[in-house]
Design an enzyme around this catalytic site. Structure first.
Site, PDB file in Angstrom:
ATOM      1  N   ARG A 270       0.799  -1.235   0.000  1.00 24.57           N
ATOM      2  CA  ARG A 270       0.000   0.000   0.000  1.00 24.57           C
ATOM      3  C   ARG A 270       0.830   1.283   0.000  1.00 24.57           C
ATOM      4  O   ARG A 270       0.377   2.305   0.523  1.00 24.57           O
ATOM      5  CB  ARG A 270      -0.985   0.029   1.181  1.00 24.57           C
TER       6      ARG A 270
ATOM      7  N   CYS B 134     -11.099   0.213   2.569  1.00 27.28           N
ATOM      8  CA  CYS B 134     -10.566  -0.181   3.874  1.00 27.28           C
ATOM      9  C   CYS B 134      -9.951   1.023   4.573  1.00 27.28           C
ATOM     10  O   CYS B 134      -9.190   1.774   3.964  1.00 27.28           O
ATOM     11  CB  CYS B 134      -9.506  -1.272   3.703  1.00 27.28           C
TER      12      CYS B 134
ATOM     13  N   GLU C 127      -5.023   3.225   6.577  1.00 21.56           N
ATOM     14  CA  GLU C 127      -4.634   3.098   5.169  1.00 21.56           C
ATOM     15  C   GLU C 127      -5.064   4.359   4.425  1.00 21.56           C
ATOM     16  O   GLU C 127      -4.388   4.819   3.511  1.00 21.56           O
ATOM     17  CB  GLU C 127      -5.316   1.873   4.550  1.00 21.56           C
TER      18      GLU C 127
HETATM   19  N1  EPU Z   1     -13.281 -10.930   8.091  1.00 22.05           N
HETATM   20  C1  EPU Z   1     -14.187 -11.053   9.090  1.00 22.05           C
HETATM   21  N2  EPU Z   1     -14.980  -9.978   9.377  1.00 22.05           N
HETATM   22  C2  EPU Z   1     -14.888  -8.789   8.711  1.00 22.05           C
HETATM   23  C3  EPU Z   1     -13.929  -8.676   7.671  1.00 22.05           C
HETATM   24  C4  EPU Z   1     -13.122  -9.782   7.378  1.00 22.05           C
HETATM   25  O1  EPU Z   1     -14.324 -12.099   9.742  1.00 22.05           O
HETATM   26  O2  EPU Z   1     -15.627  -7.878   9.027  1.00 22.05           O
HETATM   27  C5  EPU Z   1     -12.452 -12.120   7.753  1.00 22.05           C
HETATM   28  C6  EPU Z   1     -12.864 -12.744   6.408  1.00 22.05           C
HETATM   29  O3  EPU Z   1     -13.926 -13.619   6.571  1.00 22.05           O
HETATM   30  C7  EPU Z   1     -11.578 -13.411   5.965  1.00 22.05           C
HETATM   31  C8  EPU Z   1     -10.481 -12.521   6.541  1.00 22.05           C
HETATM   32  O4  EPU Z   1     -11.093 -11.737   7.582  1.00 22.05           O
HETATM   33  O5  EPU Z   1     -11.464 -14.660   6.554  1.00 22.05           O
HETATM   34  C9  EPU Z   1      -9.867 -11.620   5.485  1.00 22.05           C
HETATM   35  O6  EPU Z   1     -10.881 -10.779   4.905  1.00 22.05           O
HETATM   36  P1  EPU Z   1     -10.799 -10.265   3.384  1.00 22.05           P
HETATM   37  O7  EPU Z   1     -10.661 -11.405   2.463  1.00 22.05           O
HETATM   38  O8  EPU Z   1     -11.932  -9.320   3.183  1.00 22.05           O
HETATM   39  O9  EPU Z   1      -9.431  -9.501   3.298  1.00 22.05           O
HETATM   40  P2  EPU Z   1      -8.877  -8.254   4.097  1.00 22.05           P
HETATM   41  O10 EPU Z   1      -7.487  -8.595   4.472  1.00 22.05           O
HETATM   42  O11 EPU Z   1      -9.806  -7.830   5.196  1.00 22.05           O
HETATM   43  C10 EPU Z   1      -7.840  -7.117   2.010  1.00 22.05           C
HETATM   44  C11 EPU Z   1      -7.653  -5.701   1.548  1.00 22.05           C
HETATM   45  C12 EPU Z   1      -8.870  -5.213   0.767  1.00 22.05           C
HETATM   46  C13 EPU Z   1      -9.138  -6.152  -0.388  1.00 22.05           C
HETATM   47  C14 EPU Z   1      -9.383  -7.552   0.203  1.00 22.05           C
HETATM   48  C15 EPU Z   1      -9.678  -8.594  -0.846  1.00 22.05           C
HETATM   49  C16 EPU Z   1      -6.298  -4.391   3.115  1.00 22.05           C
HETATM   50  C17 EPU Z   1      -6.317  -3.454   4.284  1.00 22.05           C
HETATM   51  N3  EPU Z   1      -7.482  -4.824   2.694  1.00 22.05           N
HETATM   52  O12 EPU Z   1      -8.859  -7.109   3.007  1.00 22.05           O
HETATM   53  O13 EPU Z   1      -8.535  -3.915   0.274  1.00 22.05           O
HETATM   54  O14 EPU Z   1     -10.245  -5.713  -1.139  1.00 22.05           O
HETATM   55  O15 EPU Z   1      -8.193  -7.952   0.920  1.00 22.05           O
HETATM   56  O16 EPU Z   1      -8.534  -8.887  -1.565  1.00 22.05           O
HETATM   57  O17 EPU Z   1      -5.225  -4.722   2.611  1.00 22.05           O
HETATM   58  C18 EPU Z   1      -8.670  -1.521   0.416  1.00 22.05           C
HETATM   59  O18 EPU Z   1      -7.443  -1.548   0.207  1.00 22.05           O
HETATM   60  O19 EPU Z   1      -9.317  -0.442   0.536  1.00 22.05           O
HETATM   61  C19 EPU Z   1      -9.348  -2.806   0.541  1.00 22.05           C
HETATM   62  C20 EPU Z   1     -10.629  -2.902   0.864  1.00 22.05           C
END
Ligand code: EPU
Length: 307
Positions: free
Chosen positions: A181, A230, A300
């Site tokens: 990022r 995010c 972020e």
């Molecule tokens: N989860 C929960 N509850 C929530 C959110 C997530 O239990 O409210 C769990 C999900 O079920 C999953 C794990 O946490 O098991 C990871 O969640 P997710 O796949 O949504 O990935 P993330 O790490 O939360 C990242 C990026 C997103 C991107 C997604 C999908 C960051 C900060 N976030 O989210 O990016 O869309 O992966 O690839 O790196 C952004 O940069 O603005 C953004 C939204």
């Protein structure tokens, strides 16, 4: 900014593209933000260089604005100039092919989703990781936007920037430091163009991957609600959203701002949120997560302007 400086800006940039006291809420995917002292749409390299010369000589603060999907302007607004690149910086064109490698030139003001769709239609692989990500290529490069399927930095071959002093400079991939990022380029003011290296593939296969990513996004994220994506960076491999969810914070509200019940790393504007509602909610989330896990979440999104 003095009256003379304001007049000078209108001589550098065509006056119909210069706005004083512009509400940044109009330019934010969150629908929130105080006024910019000056908002200017820059529509040529000449205007851009002249503007940067002006800001550097007069010591006027400035920053570049993409689609407003990752920056929050505080309620009292922001001093100096907010500059957005206009339609002249919105282009995509194929430059050359080397076997399966296809080099594509893209302007910083191009919508990332427009590029994702274009690449899918042309059968060019490499942009699928960015399916559904809001914002412009310039903004996405500056934050090395991406998903678990890849970030924009992975496909950059060359970047053209304009320095603080108004000098144009092209940098090859080896000279660029893309991190999680972030992209660090000392002394740079504006990203104007990128050359991306994509791979020839099948349009059907790429379209299917893009469709799949969009489907996942619609299921896991509050698509269609006003947000800045995010709010926090993930802490190492741990999802910030998961930590916030486990802290029991989904649906917690401050004024018109609410922690999304779909993905806890999103704050949504229920309609009348102020920047203060959002920053207070961010503070509360950090405090609760720190209390429960000892982890200090870092934002972020960028937060700018006066409180
Ligand atoms: N989860 C929960 N509850 C929530 C959110 C997530 O239990 O409210 C769990 C999900 O079920 C999953 C794990 O946490 O098991 C990871 O969640 P997710 O796949 O949504 O990935 P993330 O790490 O939360 C990242 C990026 C997103 C991107 C997604 C999908 C960051 C900060 N976030 O989210 O990016 O869309 O992966 O690839 O790196 C952004 O940069 O603005 C953004 C939204």
């Amino acid at each position: 900014m003095s009256r003379e400086q304001k007049e000078e800006i209108k001589r550098i940039i065509s006056p119909e593209r210069v706005f004083f006291g512009e509400p940044m809420a109009k330019h934010s995917t969150m629908g929130v933000g105080g006024n910019a002292e000056c908002f200017a749409v820059v529509n040529s390299l000449e205007e851009l260089k002249a503007l940067l010369n002006f800001t550097s000589e007069r010591g006027v603060e400035y920053r570049f604005w993409g689609n407003g999907s990752n920056v929050l302007v505080r309620d009292k607004g922001v001093r100096g100039i907010i500059a957005r690149l206009g339609e002249k910086f919105d282009f995509v064109e194929e430059l050359r092919r080397d076997g399966d490698d296809v080099h594509v030139s893209v302007g910083a003001a191009t919508s990332t989703q427009k590029l994702v769709r274009w690449a899918a239609a042309e059968g060019l692989m490499g942009m699928e990781g960015l399916a559904g990500i809001p914002g412009t290529i310039g903004g996405n490069l500056a934050t090395n936007a991406g998903t678990e399927a890849g970030a924009i930095g992975d496909v950059v071959d060359e970047l053209t920037v304009v320095t603080k002093e108004g000098r144009e400079l092209s940098m090859k991939r080896q000279a660029l430091r893309f991190e999680y990022r972030s992209l660090k380029i000392p002394g740079t003011s504006a990203l104007v163009r990128a050359v991306l290296k994509l791979k020839k593939s099948s349009a059907e296969e790429i379209s299917a991957r893009v469709e799949e990513a969009m489907k996942r996004r619609r299921k896991n994220q509050p698509v269609g609600e006003m947000s800045l994506g995010c709010i926090f960076k993930n802490s190492g491999k741990t999802s910030a959203g998961l930590l916030i969810d486990e802290a029991g914070l989904k649906n917690v509200r401050i004024g018109g701002a609410r922690v999304s019940n779909v993905h806890a790393n999103f704050i949504v504007n229920e309609g009348k949120a102020t920047a203060r509602d959002i920053t207070v909610l961010i503070g509360l989330i950090r405090e609760k997560v720190r209390e429960q896990t000892g982890i200090s979440l870092e934002t972020e999104i960028e937060i700018i302007g006066d409180e």
